[in-house]
Design an enzyme around this catalytic site. Sequence first.
Site, PDB file in Angstrom:
ATOM      1  N   ASN A 202      93.233  13.831 -67.639  1.00  0.00           N
ATOM      2  CA  ASN A 202      92.608  12.635 -68.204  1.00  0.00           C
ATOM      3  C   ASN A 202      91.511  13.033 -69.170  1.00  0.00           C
ATOM      4  O   ASN A 202      91.245  14.218 -69.366  1.00  0.00           O
ATOM      5  CB  ASN A 202      92.077  11.728 -67.081  1.00  0.00           C
ATOM      6  CG  ASN A 202      91.056  12.441 -66.241  1.00  0.00           C
ATOM      7  OD1 ASN A 202      89.960  12.745 -66.704  1.00  0.00           O
ATOM      8  ND2 ASN A 202      91.403  12.751 -64.999  1.00  0.00           N
ATOM      9  N   ASP A 271      94.773  10.375 -59.320  1.00  0.00           N
ATOM     10  CA  ASP A 271      95.215   9.657 -58.125  1.00  0.00           C
ATOM     11  C   ASP A 271      96.582  10.137 -57.660  1.00  0.00           C
ATOM     12  O   ASP A 271      96.948   9.970 -56.501  1.00  0.00           O
ATOM     13  CB  ASP A 271      95.261   8.154 -58.414  1.00  0.00           C
ATOM     14  CG  ASP A 271      93.865   7.603 -58.662  1.00  0.00           C
ATOM     15  OD1 ASP A 271      92.938   8.039 -57.961  1.00  0.00           O
ATOM     16  OD2 ASP A 271      93.701   6.768 -59.571  1.00  0.00           O
ATOM     17  N   LYS A 281     109.791  26.223 -67.035  1.00  0.00           N
ATOM     18  CA  LYS A 281     109.482  25.225 -68.062  1.00  0.00           C
ATOM     19  C   LYS A 281     110.659  24.246 -68.213  1.00  0.00           C
ATOM     20  O   LYS A 281     111.808  24.674 -68.370  1.00  0.00           O
ATOM     21  CB  LYS A 281     109.211  25.941 -69.377  1.00  0.00           C
ATOM     22  CG  LYS A 281     108.743  25.033 -70.479  1.00  0.00           C
ATOM     23  CD  LYS A 281     108.453  25.824 -71.745  1.00  0.00           C
ATOM     24  CE  LYS A 281     108.220  24.871 -72.892  1.00  0.00           C
ATOM     25  NZ  LYS A 281     108.174  25.576 -74.167  1.00  0.00           N
ATOM     26  N   PHE A 312      81.520   6.893 -58.553  1.00  0.00           N
ATOM     27  CA  PHE A 312      81.517   6.411 -59.933  1.00  0.00           C
ATOM     28  C   PHE A 312      82.761   5.562 -60.137  1.00  0.00           C
ATOM     29  O   PHE A 312      83.818   5.874 -59.581  1.00  0.00           O
ATOM     30  CB  PHE A 312      81.513   7.598 -60.915  1.00  0.00           C
ATOM     31  CG  PHE A 312      80.183   8.294 -60.969  1.00  0.00           C
ATOM     32  CD1 PHE A 312      79.764   9.081 -59.900  1.00  0.00           C
ATOM     33  CD2 PHE A 312      79.334   8.122 -62.046  1.00  0.00           C
ATOM     34  CE1 PHE A 312      78.522   9.701 -59.914  1.00  0.00           C
ATOM     35  CE2 PHE A 312      78.088   8.734 -62.072  1.00  0.00           C
ATOM     36  CZ  PHE A 312      77.688   9.526 -61.004  1.00  0.00           C
ATOM     37  N   LYS A 326      85.332  -0.718 -54.492  1.00  0.00           N
ATOM     38  CA  LYS A 326      85.321   0.738 -54.225  1.00  0.00           C
ATOM     39  C   LYS A 326      84.113   1.138 -53.387  1.00  0.00           C
ATOM     40  O   LYS A 326      84.208   2.009 -52.525  1.00  0.00           O
ATOM     41  CB  LYS A 326      85.303   1.512 -55.541  1.00  0.00           C
ATOM     42  CG  LYS A 326      86.635   1.460 -56.225  1.00  0.00           C
ATOM     43  CD  LYS A 326      86.619   2.133 -57.570  1.00  0.00           C
ATOM     44  CE  LYS A 326      87.900   1.764 -58.281  1.00  0.00           C
ATOM     45  NZ  LYS A 326      87.990   2.351 -59.593  1.00  0.00           N
ATOM     46  N   LYS A 330      85.189   2.875 -49.934  1.00  0.00           N
ATOM     47  CA  LYS A 330      84.904   4.308 -49.792  1.00  0.00           C
ATOM     48  C   LYS A 330      83.638   4.568 -48.967  1.00  0.00           C
ATOM     49  O   LYS A 330      83.246   5.712 -48.781  1.00  0.00           O
ATOM     50  CB  LYS A 330      84.791   4.971 -51.177  1.00  0.00           C
ATOM     51  CG  LYS A 330      86.093   4.876 -51.987  1.00  0.00           C
ATOM     52  CD  LYS A 330      85.957   5.507 -53.372  1.00  0.00           C
ATOM     53  CE  LYS A 330      87.070   5.082 -54.296  1.00  0.00           C
ATOM     54  NZ  LYS A 330      87.989   6.166 -54.680  1.00  0.00           N
TER      55      LYS A 330
HETATM   56  O1  C5P Z   1      89.378   4.789 -56.874  1.00  0.00           O
HETATM   57  P1  C5P Z   1      88.776   5.374 -58.068  1.00  0.00           P
HETATM   58  O2  C5P Z   1      89.463   6.618 -58.525  1.00  0.00           O
HETATM   59  O3  C5P Z   1      88.582   4.464 -59.214  1.00  0.00           O
HETATM   60  O4  C5P Z   1      87.292   5.757 -57.568  1.00  0.00           O
HETATM   61  C1  C5P Z   1      86.395   6.464 -58.335  1.00  0.00           C
HETATM   62  C2  C5P Z   1      85.496   7.263 -57.460  1.00  0.00           C
HETATM   63  O5  C5P Z   1      86.209   7.868 -56.396  1.00  0.00           O
HETATM   64  C3  C5P Z   1      84.859   8.411 -58.224  1.00  0.00           C
HETATM   65  O6  C5P Z   1      83.592   8.679 -57.684  1.00  0.00           O
HETATM   66  C4  C5P Z   1      85.849   9.535 -57.987  1.00  0.00           C
HETATM   67  O7  C5P Z   1      85.232  10.795 -58.151  1.00  0.00           O
HETATM   68  C5  C5P Z   1      86.283   9.281 -56.569  1.00  0.00           C
HETATM   69  N1  C5P Z   1      87.663   9.686 -56.267  1.00  0.00           N
HETATM   70  C6  C5P Z   1      87.922  10.575 -55.265  1.00  0.00           C
HETATM   71  N2  C5P Z   1      89.207  10.962 -54.971  1.00  0.00           N
HETATM   72  C7  C5P Z   1      90.238  10.432 -55.637  1.00  0.00           C
HETATM   73  C8  C5P Z   1      90.007   9.500 -56.662  1.00  0.00           C
HETATM   74  C9  C5P Z   1      88.712   9.151 -56.954  1.00  0.00           C
HETATM   75  O8  C5P Z   1      86.989  11.031 -54.621  1.00  0.00           O
HETATM   76  N3  C5P Z   1      91.468  10.813 -55.345  1.00  0.00           N
END
Ligand code: C5P
Length: 386
Positions: A202, A271, A281, A312, A326, A330
Amino acid sequence: MLGVTGSIAVYKAADLTSRLVKAGYIVDVVMTEAAQEFVQPLTFQALTHRPVVTEMFNLHSEMAVEHIALAERADVLLIAPATANIIAKLRYGFADDMLSCTALATRAPIVIAPAMNNGMYENPVTQENIAVLKERGVTFVGPGEGYLACGTVGRGRLTEIMDIFDAVKIALGRKGDLMGKRIVVTAGGTEEPIDPVRCITNRSSGKMGYALAEAARDRGAEVHLIAGPGSLRTPYGVRFTAVRTANDMFAAVQAATRDCHAVLMAAAVSDYRVAEVAKQKIKKSASSLSLELAKNPDILASLTGDFIKIGFAAESQDLLANAQMKLQAKGLHMIVANDISRAGSGFGGDTNEATLLFPDGRREALPLMTKERLAHIILDRTTDLY
Ligand code: C5P
């Protein structure tokens, strides 16, 4: 206060001085006699807009009478470049010129950036002098290894200017509000391999996370930065772990947070990963190609322990509603929400416009500012949470 001694690397001290002044530091320069053989005091005077101290016994200089005041006024004494001679003088407590006198009188932290021929540096006497000074609390930054002005290759060159700059900030942060705190910061994007050549990633630059790591370090914290691939300079004075995939980051964060006070997850974690990475390849013979993706673990959500968790949320729509979800899902103490579709808040830039959200419903909308400034505000709120 910057002490400059007689090494060919003196010209680099001019660059360092310029950077310190631009960053807002007031720099008093003291030059030894030998340093003046390489560069005129006028160079430093022009850069600092302040008189340069060169002699102890010049009756026309007000500094001559005030040389102890100079030592008392310093917040930090940096000697860069530092020769074997000044290091030896400091070890034994000589005070036969303005710089050694100031170094002996000051109570400020001392940072030394050595620069000398590798033979002089490796000489057991220099090594012993350095070891004794370190034991007394003096910080050494460098020297680096590489081509030396005397024509040889070895250890002895003045280390990177930015590392010296960072060492000064660390010395000034010794009494900072995050002293004694262990903080884990993640930064950058992750990379999920498709085959040995391609990957899914990304646009995260890592700048926000790096700014947080540096700001926390400058306030006295012990920082562990865990970062995905990127082109940013590894900050001096932080523990650094480079990772590639979300799973690598997951393992590194799990281990680092076993013993920490706060975790700031600024990384943009993938994700999903490619369910089966091709060993060879992939060829472009087929007219279309499908990749099956498997879900990665949510690092933040999985973390449990007696530490502060800050997340974040970078969103392109419904920013606050998504961030709020979130925050709860979380189990965070705070989430930093930023709308990546707004000018100045996108990936890769030096600025950000964020809203901070807290579990008790409080929201703090911040104006557009540099990532460095935002990092300090995030850390202010983190200390409020302790
Ligand atoms: O769910 P989302 O990816 O939007 O959430 C963002 C937050 O969760 C960020 O702080 C990111 O570093 C963290 N994150 C994580 N593990 C993932 C995806 C996101 O800790 N697999």
